[in-house]
Design a protein around this motif. Sequence first.
Motif, mmCIF file in Angstrom:
data_model
loop_
_atom_site.group_PDB
_atom_site.id
_atom_site.type_symbol
_atom_site.label_atom_id
_atom_site.label_comp_id
_atom_site.label_asym_id
_atom_site.label_seq_id
_atom_site.Cartn_x
_atom_site.Cartn_y
_atom_site.Cartn_z
ATOM 1 N N ALA A 87 0.859 -1.187 0.000
ATOM 2 C CA ALA A 87 0.000 0.000 0.000
ATOM 3 C C ALA A 87 0.892 1.233 0.000
ATOM 4 O O ALA A 87 1.957 1.233 0.612
ATOM 5 C CB ALA A 87 -0.901 0.003 1.223
ATOM 6 N N GLU A 88 0.448 2.263 -0.683
ATOM 7 C CA GLU A 88 1.225 3.497 -0.791
ATOM 8 C C GLU A 88 1.250 4.279 0.520
ATOM 9 O O GLU A 88 2.261 4.893 0.854
ATOM 10 C CB GLU A 88 0.649 4.373 -1.903
ATOM 11 C CG GLU A 88 0.735 3.724 -3.265
ATOM 12 C CD GLU A 88 -0.059 4.479 -4.317
ATOM 13 O OE1 GLU A 88 -0.464 5.642 -4.070
ATOM 14 O OE2 GLU A 88 -0.268 3.907 -5.399
ATOM 15 N N LYS B 166 -6.167 1.243 4.058
ATOM 16 C CA LYS B 166 -7.551 1.185 4.537
ATOM 17 C C LYS B 166 -8.499 0.801 3.401
ATOM 18 O O LYS B 166 -9.385 -0.040 3.568
ATOM 19 C CB LYS B 166 -7.951 2.535 5.130
ATOM 20 C CG LYS B 166 -9.354 2.571 5.671
ATOM 21 C CD LYS B 166 -9.671 3.929 6.266
ATOM 22 C CE LYS B 166 -11.107 3.968 6.771
ATOM 23 N NZ LYS B 166 -11.446 5.292 7.300
ATOM 24 N N GLU B 167 -8.295 1.405 2.245
ATOM 25 C CA GLU B 167 -9.133 1.125 1.078
ATOM 26 C C GLU B 167 -9.008 -0.338 0.632
ATOM 27 O O GLU B 167 -10.017 -1.002 0.372
ATOM 28 C CB GLU B 167 -8.713 2.055 -0.066
ATOM 29 C CG GLU B 167 -9.523 1.916 -1.315
ATOM 30 C CD GLU B 167 -9.032 2.876 -2.389
ATOM 31 O OE1 GLU B 167 -8.752 2.407 -3.499
ATOM 32 O OE2 GLU B 167 -8.928 4.087 -2.100
ATOM 33 N N LEU B 168 -7.777 -0.842 0.566
ATOM 34 C CA LEU B 168 -7.563 -2.237 0.175
ATOM 35 C C LEU B 168 -8.266 -3.195 1.134
ATOM 36 O O LEU B 168 -8.916 -4.159 0.710
ATOM 37 C CB LEU B 168 -6.061 -2.557 0.144
ATOM 38 C CG LEU B 168 -5.237 -1.964 -0.980
ATOM 39 C CD1 LEU B 168 -3.752 -2.164 -0.711
ATOM 40 C CD2 LEU B 168 -5.626 -2.580 -2.322
ATOM 41 N N ILE B 169 -8.151 -2.914 2.430
ATOM 42 C CA ILE B 169 -8.753 -3.774 3.445
ATOM 43 C C ILE B 169 -10.278 -3.712 3.362
ATOM 44 O O ILE B 169 -10.948 -4.749 3.344
ATOM 45 C CB ILE B 169 -8.245 -3.394 4.850
ATOM 46 C CG1 ILE B 169 -6.737 -3.700 4.947
ATOM 47 C CG2 ILE B 169 -9.013 -4.129 5.930
ATOM 48 C CD1 ILE B 169 -6.050 -3.068 6.132
ATOM 49 N N VAL C 72 -7.416 -7.841 0.733
ATOM 50 C CA VAL C 72 -6.297 -8.331 1.539
ATOM 51 C C VAL C 72 -6.650 -9.688 2.151
ATOM 52 O O VAL C 72 -7.683 -9.831 2.808
ATOM 53 C CB VAL C 72 -5.940 -7.328 2.660
ATOM 54 C CG1 VAL C 72 -4.782 -7.836 3.497
ATOM 55 C CG2 VAL C 72 -5.616 -5.960 2.062
ATOM 56 N N HIS C 73 -5.780 -10.665 1.913
ATOM 57 C CA HIS C 73 -5.946 -12.002 2.494
ATOM 58 C C HIS C 73 -4.795 -12.254 3.466
ATOM 59 O O HIS C 73 -3.642 -11.951 3.153
ATOM 60 C CB HIS C 73 -5.922 -13.070 1.402
ATOM 61 C CG HIS C 73 -7.116 -13.028 0.504
ATOM 62 N ND1 HIS C 73 -7.281 -12.066 -0.466
ATOM 63 C CD2 HIS C 73 -8.204 -13.816 0.456
ATOM 64 C CE1 HIS C 73 -8.419 -12.279 -1.083
ATOM 65 N NE2 HIS C 73 -9.010 -13.336 -0.552
ATOM 66 N N VAL C 74 -5.121 -12.804 4.611
ATOM 67 C CA VAL C 74 -4.110 -13.185 5.595
ATOM 68 C C VAL C 74 -4.290 -14.676 5.866
ATOM 69 O O VAL C 74 -5.371 -15.119 6.252
ATOM 70 C CB VAL C 74 -4.249 -12.376 6.906
ATOM 71 C CG1 VAL C 74 -3.243 -12.858 7.944
ATOM 72 C CG2 VAL C 74 -4.063 -10.887 6.638
#
Length: 71
Positions: free
Chosen positions: A23-24, A30-33, A38-40
């Motif tokens: 993430a930049e 926050k946007e990606l999540i 996002v996979h963990v």
Amino acid sequence: MRTVEISEEPIRLGQFLKLAQLAEDGGHAKELIEDGEVHVNGSVELRRGAQLRHGDVVVVEGDEVRVSIRP
């Protein structure tokens, strides 16, 4: 798969995304999540404050990164 070292665990997911250059900045993380990108460890993670530890694998847009503790 690449490895990103952290100095101590746990590290929050949002911080790790920035550290691993997935993430930049915090807003992008926050946007990606929030968008479910996002996979963990194989599961979608929707909590920006989720705690990551040594050995966890984070995947964003096909880029896999393993969390490693600095010796």
